[in-house]
Design a protein around this motif. Structure first.
Motif, PDB file in Angstrom:
ATOM      1  N   SER A   3       0.851  -1.159   0.000  1.00  0.00           N
ATOM      2  CA  SER A   3       0.000   0.000   0.000  1.00  0.00           C
ATOM      3  C   SER A   3       0.891   1.214   0.000  1.00  0.00           C
ATOM      4  CB  SER A   3      -0.865  -0.004   1.252  1.00  0.00           C
ATOM      5  OG  SER A   3      -0.028   0.012   2.370  1.00  0.00           O
ATOM      6  N   SER A   4       0.267   2.376   0.052  1.00  0.00           N
ATOM      7  CA  SER A   4       1.070   3.584   0.093  1.00  0.00           C
ATOM      8  C   SER A   4       1.870   3.661   1.369  1.00  0.00           C
ATOM      9  CB  SER A   4       0.154   4.805  -0.018  1.00  0.00           C
ATOM     10  OG  SER A   4      -0.768   4.805   1.029  1.00  0.00           O
ATOM     11  N   GLU A 425       4.821 -12.211  15.962  1.00  0.00           N
ATOM     12  CA  GLU A 425       5.572 -11.799  14.775  1.00  0.00           C
ATOM     13  C   GLU A 425       5.000 -10.502  14.201  1.00  0.00           C
ATOM     14  OE1 GLU A 425       8.933 -13.176  12.445  1.00  0.00           O
ATOM     15  OE2 GLU A 425       8.003 -13.925  14.277  1.00  0.00           O
ATOM     16  N   ILE A 426       3.681 -10.438  14.127  1.00  0.00           N
ATOM     17  CA  ILE A 426       3.025  -9.228  13.617  1.00  0.00           C
ATOM     18  C   ILE A 426       3.325  -8.049  14.534  1.00  0.00           C
ATOM     19  CG2 ILE A 426       0.763  -8.144  13.284  1.00  0.00           C
ATOM     20  CD1 ILE A 426      -0.217 -10.820  12.179  1.00  0.00           C
ATOM     21  N   GLY A 427       3.356  -8.315  15.838  1.00  0.00           N
ATOM     22  CA  GLY A 427       3.664  -7.252  16.799  1.00  0.00           C
ATOM     23  C   GLY A 427       5.041  -6.664  16.581  1.00  0.00           C
ATOM     24  N   MET A 428       6.017  -7.499  16.267  1.00  0.00           N
ATOM     25  CA  MET A 428       7.378  -7.001  16.028  1.00  0.00           C
ATOM     26  C   MET A 428       7.436  -6.170  14.755  1.00  0.00           C
ATOM     27  SD  MET A 428       9.962 -10.030  17.289  1.00  0.00           S
ATOM     28  CE  MET A 428       9.261 -11.348  16.284  1.00  0.00           C
ATOM     29  N   ILE A 429       6.717  -6.616  13.713  1.00  0.00           N
ATOM     30  CA  ILE A 429       6.681  -5.840  12.471  1.00  0.00           C
ATOM     31  C   ILE A 429       5.994  -4.498  12.716  1.00  0.00           C
ATOM     32  CG2 ILE A 429       5.755  -5.762  10.124  1.00  0.00           C
ATOM     33  CD1 ILE A 429       6.015  -8.812  10.025  1.00  0.00           C
ATOM     34  N   ALA A 430       4.893  -4.538  13.476  1.00  0.00           N
ATOM     35  CA  ALA A 430       4.138  -3.318  13.762  1.00  0.00           C
ATOM     36  C   ALA A 430       4.984  -2.314  14.542  1.00  0.00           C
ATOM     37  CB  ALA A 430       2.869  -3.661  14.539  1.00  0.00           C
ATOM     38  N   ALA A 431       5.748  -2.812  15.509  1.00  0.00           N
ATOM     39  CA  ALA A 431       6.599  -1.922  16.305  1.00  0.00           C
ATOM     40  C   ALA A 431       7.647  -1.255  15.434  1.00  0.00           C
ATOM     41  CB  ALA A 431       7.253  -2.715  17.432  1.00  0.00           C
ATOM     42  N   GLU A 435       3.188   1.174  13.518  1.00  0.00           N
ATOM     43  CA  GLU A 435       1.787   0.986  13.164  1.00  0.00           C
ATOM     44  C   GLU A 435       1.123   0.094  14.200  1.00  0.00           C
ATOM     45  OE1 GLU A 435       2.029   1.159   8.278  1.00  0.00           O
ATOM     46  OE2 GLU A 435       1.870  -0.769   9.285  1.00  0.00           O
ATOM     47  N   SER A 436      -0.198  -0.004  14.122  1.00  0.00           N
ATOM     48  CA  SER A 436      -0.907  -0.911  15.018  1.00  0.00           C
ATOM     49  C   SER A 436      -0.818  -2.333  14.475  1.00  0.00           C
ATOM     50  CB  SER A 436      -2.381  -0.506  15.140  1.00  0.00           C
ATOM     51  OG  SER A 436      -3.060  -0.770  13.925  1.00  0.00           O
ATOM     52  N   PRO A 437      -0.732  -3.343  15.347  1.00  0.00           N
ATOM     53  CA  PRO A 437      -0.713  -4.730  14.882  1.00  0.00           C
ATOM     54  C   PRO A 437      -1.935  -5.074  14.028  1.00  0.00           C
ATOM     55  CG  PRO A 437      -0.055  -4.624  17.178  1.00  0.00           C
ATOM     56  CD  PRO A 437      -0.532  -3.242  16.809  1.00  0.00           C
ATOM     57  N   ARG A 438      -3.064  -4.489  14.374  1.00  0.00           N
ATOM     58  CA  ARG A 438      -4.278  -4.771  13.606  1.00  0.00           C
ATOM     59  C   ARG A 438      -4.128  -4.330  12.155  1.00  0.00           C
ATOM     60  NH1 ARG A 438     -10.356  -2.607  15.247  1.00  0.00           N
ATOM     61  NH2 ARG A 438     -11.467  -3.568  13.493  1.00  0.00           N
ATOM     62  N   ARG A 439      -3.524  -3.166  11.966  1.00  0.00           N
ATOM     63  CA  ARG A 439      -3.335  -2.663  10.603  1.00  0.00           C
ATOM     64  C   ARG A 439      -2.358  -3.529   9.825  1.00  0.00           C
ATOM     65  NH1 ARG A 439      -1.614   3.572   9.092  1.00  0.00           N
ATOM     66  NH2 ARG A 439      -1.923   3.399   6.834  1.00  0.00           N
ATOM     67  N   LEU A 444      -1.311  -7.807   5.670  1.00  0.00           N
ATOM     68  CA  LEU A 444      -0.753  -9.123   5.339  1.00  0.00           C
ATOM     69  C   LEU A 444      -1.837 -10.050   4.801  1.00  0.00           C
ATOM     70  CD1 LEU A 444       1.607  -9.708   8.411  1.00  0.00           C
ATOM     71  CD2 LEU A 444       2.289  -9.136   6.078  1.00  0.00           C
ATOM     72  N   GLU A 445      -3.007 -10.020   5.418  1.00  0.00           N
ATOM     73  CA  GLU A 445      -4.105 -10.880   4.974  1.00  0.00           C
ATOM     74  C   GLU A 445      -4.590 -10.461   3.591  1.00  0.00           C
ATOM     75  OE1 GLU A 445      -6.909 -10.526   8.141  1.00  0.00           O
ATOM     76  OE2 GLU A 445      -6.003 -12.142   9.334  1.00  0.00           O
ATOM     77  N   LYS A 446      -4.711  -9.161   3.384  1.00  0.00           N
ATOM     78  CA  LYS A 446      -5.185  -8.654   2.098  1.00  0.00           C
ATOM     79  C   LYS A 446      -4.251  -9.060   0.970  1.00  0.00           C
ATOM     80  CE  LYS A 446      -6.438  -4.378  -0.307  1.00  0.00           C
ATOM     81  NZ  LYS A 446      -6.531  -2.893  -0.206  1.00  0.00           N
ATOM     82  N   ARG A 447      -2.961  -9.057   1.239  1.00  0.00           N
ATOM     83  CA  ARG A 447      -1.978  -9.338   0.200  1.00  0.00           C
ATOM     84  C   ARG A 447      -1.557 -10.810   0.151  1.00  0.00           C
ATOM     85  NH1 ARG A 447      -0.636  -4.836  -2.098  1.00  0.00           N
ATOM     86  NH2 ARG A 447      -1.067  -2.881  -1.030  1.00  0.00           N
ATOM     87  N   GLY A 448      -2.212 -11.637   0.955  1.00  0.00           N
ATOM     88  CA  GLY A 448      -1.903 -13.062   0.919  1.00  0.00           C
ATOM     89  C   GLY A 448      -0.546 -13.418   1.465  1.00  0.00           C
ATOM     90  N   GLU A 449      -0.011 -12.605   2.389  1.00  0.00           N
ATOM     91  CA  GLU A 449       1.335 -12.829   2.904  1.00  0.00           C
ATOM     92  C   GLU A 449       1.357 -13.593   4.225  1.00  0.00           C
ATOM     93  OE1 GLU A 449       3.094  -8.971   3.088  1.00  0.00           O
ATOM     94  OE2 GLU A 449       3.359  -8.823   0.925  1.00  0.00           O
ATOM     95  N   MET A 450       0.183 -13.946   4.745  1.00  0.00           N
ATOM     96  CA  MET A 450       0.149 -14.684   6.006  1.00  0.00           C
ATOM     97  C   MET A 450       0.800 -16.053   5.862  1.00  0.00           C
ATOM     98  SD  MET A 450      -1.093 -12.785   8.377  1.00  0.00           S
ATOM     99  CE  MET A 450      -1.636 -13.915   9.654  1.00  0.00           C
ATOM    100  N   ASP A 451       0.672 -16.653   4.689  1.00  0.00           N
ATOM    101  CA  ASP A 451       1.279 -17.967   4.464  1.00  0.00           C
ATOM    102  C   ASP A 451       2.803 -17.878   4.514  1.00  0.00           C
ATOM    103  OD1 ASP A 451      -1.213 -19.188   4.125  1.00  0.00           O
ATOM    104  OD2 ASP A 451      -1.270 -18.628   2.010  1.00  0.00           O
ATOM    105  N   ALA A 452       3.346 -16.822   3.900  1.00  0.00           N
ATOM    106  CA  ALA A 452       4.799 -16.635   3.947  1.00  0.00           C
ATOM    107  C   ALA A 452       5.264 -16.410   5.384  1.00  0.00           C
ATOM    108  CB  ALA A 452       5.198 -15.446   3.070  1.00  0.00           C
TER     109      ALA A 452
END
Length: 519
Positions: A3-4, A425-431, A435-439, A444-452
């Motif tokens: 995204s932007s 893992e998402i929390g570390m990326i968010a920090a 950004e917020s972990p929810r965002r 990740l879900e929108k872009r299909g990256e949860m599997d990776a």
């Protein structure tokens, strides 16, 4: 392998739930009879032939017996007749023969979809393919025969069968390092650059100055590509998607604003532009502007605004945590390299080029997610991504072999990814991204990256298991000079299909202009 908010996320997606897709592919039919429970209960009579073009490929030919086709047709028309609308007849009162003639094509497509879906489901249950990609299956090309059996074919990429190497009791080195106060202070200074006061500078360029450049790459007096108005910090090397300019800092520190000078760039041995592979090309660099950064004073107000720090010591404590998180990444990578090097020695099976090309996106995605979770900056991530692209196919082949072995170890020892693992893992990326972990999760879900992300976690768990059963010797941390380079998302040769765009991990991060490619 956005995204932007972060262009680094704009990567092609990989296929990870391929095993399930074997049972779902045929659902691309225009219409499917979901209510035919009798059809689903009675197994099809299938003649299945499996050919093995290579260790990772299966070509499957399936023949469905005529009696099964007739049964599906009979059930479909049996359900249609009571509700068929035929001119000249009340609803459901038209003769069956007339209904069969009028709706032959529609029911034929519906039955084809039902048969193919049920056949794929049955094949998935009866044969363990360990698929790693979706089956190559063209529904529209399959014709429903008026007489005789129905035959269709598809290809699927699978995990190769191999004898599991002995992974216990390995002798491994683990890199260790205790960061000094000077190293922490130096890193804090680098991070504080973005909050400093930038002033124009007319004198000689020095290391860490900000420079705005025009760059023209050429070979035999023919322009390959250009970069305009690119602002960067003076660093030892400049790493691009398909090559690099070495001694970038030494070249620039001999320049000043208004200078236009030439140097050289080296194209990587695996660049997409084959004639230029390994070649040295000319680079004309024009210095448009030079700026010098004056670091902010660490007053109480500034420290509080920066991150709620009460003292310089608090700031340095956070910087130390970042360095130690990056150290853990380097430890993991060093251990992984040793482990997979030993375990893949006998992995002689060849991987199809088409598979490597598709899975290269997954490898890029995996690496970026891991770097994000480990607290690396945008430039560091882009630098690693550019380095990876210098030998993308070779690195992907190695990574796939590693993945097959680590995945098998994980399966054999029931190493699974929990919801808590993913949240952490998402929390570390968010920090890291502020950004917020929810965002982050939503993106990740929108872009299909949860599997990776899940693959990355399970591979790490397998590495940890191997490490637990290994003999470990601590060694000093190797220097990582590549972290000090400047990276640009640009192909010198003008050819590159995979882009690692510039990113902004946090709101405070400095925006770096993206180069323009005129080819």
């Amino acid at each position: 392998m956005t995204s932007s908010d972060s262009d680094i996320d704009d990567l092609p997606q990989d296929d990870t739930l391929a095993e399930e897709s074997l049972a779902e592919t045929a659902s691309d039919a225009d219409s499917t009879d979901e209510d035919s429970t009798d059809e689903q209960d009675q197994k099809l009579t299938l003649d299945v032939t499996i050919d093995e073009p290579s260790a990772c490929e299966r070509h499957i030919t399936v023949t469905v017996a005529r009696p099964d086709i007739e049964r599906y047709l009979d059930d479909a028309f049996g359900e249609l007749v009571p509700k068929a609308e035929v001119p000249g007849f009340r609803i459901g009162r038209a003769p069956r023969k007339l209904v069969e003639t009028r709706f032959k094509r529609e029911i034929g497509d519906q039955v084809k979809g039902s048969i193919l879906m049920d056949a794929m489901t049955q094949i998935s249950a009866d044969y363990d393919f360990s698929a790693i990609s979706e089956p190559d299956f063209d529904f529209d090309s399959i014709a429903m025969p008026d007489d005789g059996d129905l035959t269709f074919e598809f290809n699927v990429e699978v995990r190769p069968e191999f004898e599991m190497p002995e992974w216990k009791n390995l002798n491994l080195d683990r890199q260790q390092h205790e960061y000094s106060a000077d190293e922490v202070e130096e890193r804090a200074g680098e991070l504080l650059q973005q909050y400093g006061t930038v002033e124009a500078h007319d004198g000689q360029i020095e290391a860490t100055d900000l420079v705005t450049l025009n760059m023209t790459f050429s070979s035999d007096n023919k322009t390959l590509s250009t970069i305009e108005n690119h602002t960067c910090q003076v660093q030892p090397n400049c790493v691009l998607r398909d090559g690099e300019i070495k001694d970038f800092d030494k070249f620039l520190t001999k320049c000043k604003k208004g200078d236009k000078k030439k140097t050289a760039a080296t194209i990587s041995e695996n660049a997409e532009n084959e004639p230029l592979r390994g070649q040295t090309v000319d680079v004309e660099i024009e210095v448009l502007e030079v700026q010098r950064t004056k670091l902010p004073q660490l007053t109480e107000d500034f420290l509080d605004e920066l991150g709620g720090f009460s003292s310089t010591e608090d700031l340095h404590a956070v910087v130390r945590e970042e360095l130690e998180r990056q150290l853990r990444y380097h430890q993991q990578q060093h251990l992984r390299k040793q482990i997979t090097g030993l375990l893949t020695e006998a992995a002689s099976w060849e991987l199809p080029p088409a598979l490597l090309k598709r899975q290269s996106n997954r490898e890029m995605q995996r690496m970026i997610l891991e770097l994000q979770a480990s607290g690396f900056s945008d430039n560091d991530i882009r630098n690693h991504a550019n380095r990876l692209q210098h030998d993308l196919m070779g690195r992907t082949e190695t990574a796939l072999k590693e993945h097959f072995i680590l995945e098998k170890i994980a399966e054999d020892h029931s190493l699974e990814v929990s919801a808590e693992d993913i949240s952490k893992e998402i929390g570390m990326i968010a920090a890291q991204r502020n950004e917020s972990p929810r965002r982050v999760r939503a993106r990740l879900e929108k872009r299909g990256e949860m599997d990776a992300l899940q693959n990355q976690i399970v591979e790490r768990k397998a590495i940890d298991l191997i490490t637990e059963h290994a003999t470990i010797t601590d060694v000093p941390l190797e220097d990582t000079p590549q972290d000090k380079n400047h990276a640009i998302d640009h192909a010198i040769s003008g050819e590159s299909k995979v882009s690692i765009p510039d990113a902004k991990h946090s709101e405070a991060a400095e925006a770096i202009e993206e180069p323009t490619d005129y080819t």
